[in-house]
Design a protein around this motif. Structure first.
Motif, PDB file in Angstrom:
ATOM      1  N   ARG A 151     -49.616 -17.437 -23.168  1.00  0.00           N
ATOM      2  CA  ARG A 151     -50.492 -17.634 -24.333  1.00  0.00           C
ATOM      3  C   ARG A 151     -50.314 -19.006 -24.954  1.00  0.00           C
ATOM      4  NH1 ARG A 151     -48.859 -12.738 -27.758  1.00  0.00           N
ATOM      5  NH2 ARG A 151     -47.131 -12.781 -26.341  1.00  0.00           N
ATOM      6  N   ARG A 152     -49.154 -19.602 -24.777  1.00  0.00           N
ATOM      7  CA  ARG A 152     -48.871 -20.917 -25.369  1.00  0.00           C
ATOM      8  C   ARG A 152     -48.878 -22.047 -24.338  1.00  0.00           C
ATOM      9  NH1 ARG A 152     -47.624 -20.951 -31.090  1.00  0.00           N
ATOM     10  NH2 ARG A 152     -47.358 -18.768 -31.587  1.00  0.00           N
ATOM     11  N   GLN A 153     -48.848 -21.703 -23.052  1.00  0.00           N
ATOM     12  CA  GLN A 153     -48.818 -22.698 -21.995  1.00  0.00           C
ATOM     13  C   GLN A 153     -50.125 -22.612 -21.199  1.00  0.00           C
ATOM     14  OE1 GLN A 153     -45.114 -20.881 -20.596  1.00  0.00           O
ATOM     15  NE2 GLN A 153     -44.292 -22.956 -20.390  1.00  0.00           N
ATOM     16  N   ASN A 154     -50.695 -23.756 -20.895  1.00  0.00           N
ATOM     17  CA  ASN A 154     -51.958 -23.816 -20.169  1.00  0.00           C
ATOM     18  C   ASN A 154     -51.677 -23.992 -18.684  1.00  0.00           C
ATOM     19  OD1 ASN A 154     -54.378 -24.575 -18.971  1.00  0.00           O
ATOM     20  ND2 ASN A 154     -55.050 -25.740 -20.753  1.00  0.00           N
ATOM     21  N   ALA A 194     -53.354 -26.989 -17.072  1.00  0.00           N
ATOM     22  CA  ALA A 194     -52.716 -28.268 -17.401  1.00  0.00           C
ATOM     23  C   ALA A 194     -51.400 -28.429 -16.642  1.00  0.00           C
ATOM     24  CB  ALA A 194     -52.471 -28.359 -18.905  1.00  0.00           C
ATOM     25  N   LEU A 195     -50.816 -27.318 -16.231  1.00  0.00           N
ATOM     26  CA  LEU A 195     -49.542 -27.350 -15.502  1.00  0.00           C
ATOM     27  C   LEU A 195     -49.653 -28.095 -14.177  1.00  0.00           C
ATOM     28  CD1 LEU A 195     -46.573 -26.206 -15.390  1.00  0.00           C
ATOM     29  CD2 LEU A 195     -47.545 -24.348 -14.055  1.00  0.00           C
ATOM     30  N   VAL A 205     -53.791 -23.902  -9.156  1.00  0.00           N
ATOM     31  CA  VAL A 205     -53.637 -22.591  -9.774  1.00  0.00           C
ATOM     32  C   VAL A 205     -53.884 -21.554  -8.684  1.00  0.00           C
ATOM     33  CG1 VAL A 205     -54.567 -21.002 -11.491  1.00  0.00           C
ATOM     34  CG2 VAL A 205     -54.352 -23.434 -12.027  1.00  0.00           C
ATOM     35  N   VAL A 206     -52.977 -20.572  -8.582  1.00  0.00           N
ATOM     36  CA  VAL A 206     -53.124 -19.499  -7.596  1.00  0.00           C
ATOM     37  C   VAL A 206     -53.138 -18.151  -8.316  1.00  0.00           C
ATOM     38  CG1 VAL A 206     -52.168 -20.806  -5.655  1.00  0.00           C
ATOM     39  CG2 VAL A 206     -50.632 -19.490  -7.107  1.00  0.00           C
ATOM     40  N   TRP A 220     -36.814 -26.488 -15.910  1.00  0.00           N
ATOM     41  CA  TRP A 220     -37.919 -27.255 -16.454  1.00  0.00           C
ATOM     42  C   TRP A 220     -38.625 -26.464 -17.533  1.00  0.00           C
ATOM     43  CZ3 TRP A 220     -38.464 -32.219 -15.106  1.00  0.00           C
ATOM     44  CH2 TRP A 220     -37.814 -32.657 -13.946  1.00  0.00           C
ATOM     45  N   SER A 221     -39.189 -27.216 -18.467  1.00  0.00           N
ATOM     46  CA  SER A 221     -40.013 -26.581 -19.493  1.00  0.00           C
ATOM     47  C   SER A 221     -41.375 -27.266 -19.489  1.00  0.00           C
ATOM     48  CB  SER A 221     -39.353 -26.697 -20.871  1.00  0.00           C
ATOM     49  OG  SER A 221     -39.250 -28.051 -21.249  1.00  0.00           O
ATOM     50  N   PHE A 222     -42.343 -26.560 -20.027  1.00  0.00           N
ATOM     51  CA  PHE A 222     -43.696 -27.083 -20.125  1.00  0.00           C
ATOM     52  C   PHE A 222     -44.280 -26.566 -21.429  1.00  0.00           C
ATOM     53  CE2 PHE A 222     -48.290 -26.615 -19.268  1.00  0.00           C
ATOM     54  CZ  PHE A 222     -48.592 -27.954 -19.057  1.00  0.00           C
ATOM     55  N   SER A 223     -44.794 -27.449 -22.256  1.00  0.00           N
ATOM     56  CA  SER A 223     -45.321 -27.101 -23.586  1.00  0.00           C
ATOM     57  C   SER A 223     -44.285 -26.345 -24.410  1.00  0.00           C
ATOM     58  CB  SER A 223     -46.607 -26.273 -23.468  1.00  0.00           C
ATOM     59  OG  SER A 223     -47.621 -27.013 -22.871  1.00  0.00           O
ATOM     60  N   GLU A 224     -43.057 -26.834 -24.347  1.00  0.00           N
ATOM     61  CA  GLU A 224     -41.926 -26.318 -25.128  1.00  0.00           C
ATOM     62  C   GLU A 224     -41.494 -24.900 -24.754  1.00  0.00           C
ATOM     63  OE1 GLU A 224     -42.566 -27.004 -29.294  1.00  0.00           O
ATOM     64  OE2 GLU A 224     -43.211 -29.058 -28.947  1.00  0.00           O
ATOM     65  N   TRP A 225     -41.901 -24.415 -23.571  1.00  0.00           N
ATOM     66  CA  TRP A 225     -41.480 -23.110 -23.060  1.00  0.00           C
ATOM     67  C   TRP A 225     -40.999 -23.283 -21.628  1.00  0.00           C
ATOM     68  CZ3 TRP A 225     -41.346 -18.529 -25.730  1.00  0.00           C
ATOM     69  CH2 TRP A 225     -41.942 -18.539 -26.990  1.00  0.00           C
ATOM     70  N   MET A 226     -40.106 -22.421 -21.203  1.00  0.00           N
ATOM     71  CA  MET A 226     -39.558 -22.491 -19.850  1.00  0.00           C
ATOM     72  C   MET A 226     -40.612 -22.119 -18.814  1.00  0.00           C
ATOM     73  SD  MET A 226     -36.634 -23.593 -20.498  1.00  0.00           S
ATOM     74  CE  MET A 226     -36.232 -23.762 -18.773  1.00  0.00           C
ATOM     75  N   VAL A 227     -40.374 -22.579 -17.596  1.00  0.00           N
ATOM     76  CA  VAL A 227     -41.157 -22.149 -16.443  1.00  0.00           C
ATOM     77  C   VAL A 227     -40.177 -21.676 -15.374  1.00  0.00           C
ATOM     78  CG1 VAL A 227     -43.143 -23.642 -16.867  1.00  0.00           C
ATOM     79  CG2 VAL A 227     -41.277 -24.478 -15.455  1.00  0.00           C
ATOM     80  N   ALA A 228     -40.536 -20.606 -14.700  1.00  0.00           N
ATOM     81  CA  ALA A 228     -39.732 -20.102 -13.585  1.00  0.00           C
ATOM     82  C   ALA A 228     -40.254 -20.744 -12.305  1.00  0.00           C
ATOM     83  CB  ALA A 228     -39.839 -18.585 -13.503  1.00  0.00           C
TER      84      ALA A 228
END
Length: 186
Positions: free
Chosen positions: A51-54, A57-58, A75-76, A100-108
Motif C-alpha cells: 500500500r505504501r510501495q509502488n 516504480a520498483l 512486474v510479474v 534493501w529498502s524501497f520507499s522507506e519499507w523493506m523488500v524481500a
C-alpha cells in the motif's frame, strides 16, 4: 405500439457468455528451456508494504543498486517484480549488499529457482548486533542461543568471537510478515 416493441427488442439482447476452453495445448519443450535459461540469473522481489510501495516504480531499482541498464526489471504475478542480471556475480553483489529498502519499507529478495512458489520471497536477511553480554557469560554457544531465539541463522562467524567482546554480528532470516523489533533484552 410499434415503437414500444422495437425498444423492447433492443433491450432484450442475448447475453454474451465467456467460457474457458477446456482443451489443453502442449508447449514445446525447447520454448520451456529457453524461458528457464532467461530466468536463471534473476532475482524476485516482494514489497513489505504494497500500500505504501509502488511496484511499478520498483523496476527502477537497478539504478539504486548502482547497476547500469544491463539489469532490467519487470512486474510479474503475485505482487512481485523480477530483475534479470547479466551475470551471477552481479546478482550476488546485490544480495551481499542487502538488505534493501524501497520507499522507506523493506523488500524481500530471493534468487529465482525453477520451482519457486508464488508466495516467495517472504524473508529478509538482517545483520543483528548482539551486545552487552556479561563477560562471564560471553561464549559462542550463548550468542548462538540468543540468535536462534530471534530467527533462522544465515551466517555466524564463531571465529570472530575473540576479536570483539563489545558485540557479535549474526545474520538472521526475518519473516517479512513479522514486525521488526529493533531492540530486545535477554
Amino acid at each position: 405500439m410499434n415503437l414500444l416493441s422495437s425498444q423492447v427488442n433492443q433491450t432484450e439482447k442475448p447475453a454474451i457468455t465467456m467460457n474457458i476452453n477446456p482443451n489443453v495445448f502442449i508447449v514445446p519443450v525447447d520454448l520451456c528451456y529457453e524461458a528457464t535459461r532467461a530466468s536463471q540469473i534473476s532475482l524476485l522481489i516482494r514489497l513489505a508494504n504494497p500500500r505504501r510501495q509502488n511496484l511499478r516504480a520498483l523496476v527502477l531499482f537497478p539504478w539504486l543498486w548502482g547497476m547500469d541498464n544491463t539489469v532490467t526489471g519487470r512486474v510479474v504475478d503475485h505482487g512481485r517484480a523480477q530483475f534479470m542480471f547479466p551475470s551471477n556475480e552481479a546478482l550476488q553483489l546485490v544480495l551481499r549488499r542487502g538488505p534493501w529498502s524501497f520507499s522507506e519499507w523493506m523488500v524481500a529478495m530471493e534468487p529465482w529457482s525453477p520451482n519457486i512458489t508464488n508466495e516467495c520471497p517472504t524473508t529478509v536477511d538482517f545483520w543483528v548486533e548482539i551486545r552487552d553480554i556479561p563477560l562471564q557469560f560471553l561464549s559462542a554457544a550463548l550468542v548462538r542461543f540468543i540468535a536462534e531465539s530471534l530467527g533462522h541463522i544465515v551466517e555466524f562467524d564463531e571465529a570472530a568471537m575473540g576479536g570483539n567482546a563489545v558485540f557479535q554480528l549474526v545474520c538472521i532470516r526475518w519473516p517479512l510478515d513479522v514486525t521488526l523489533v529493533f531492540m530486545r533484552e535477554f
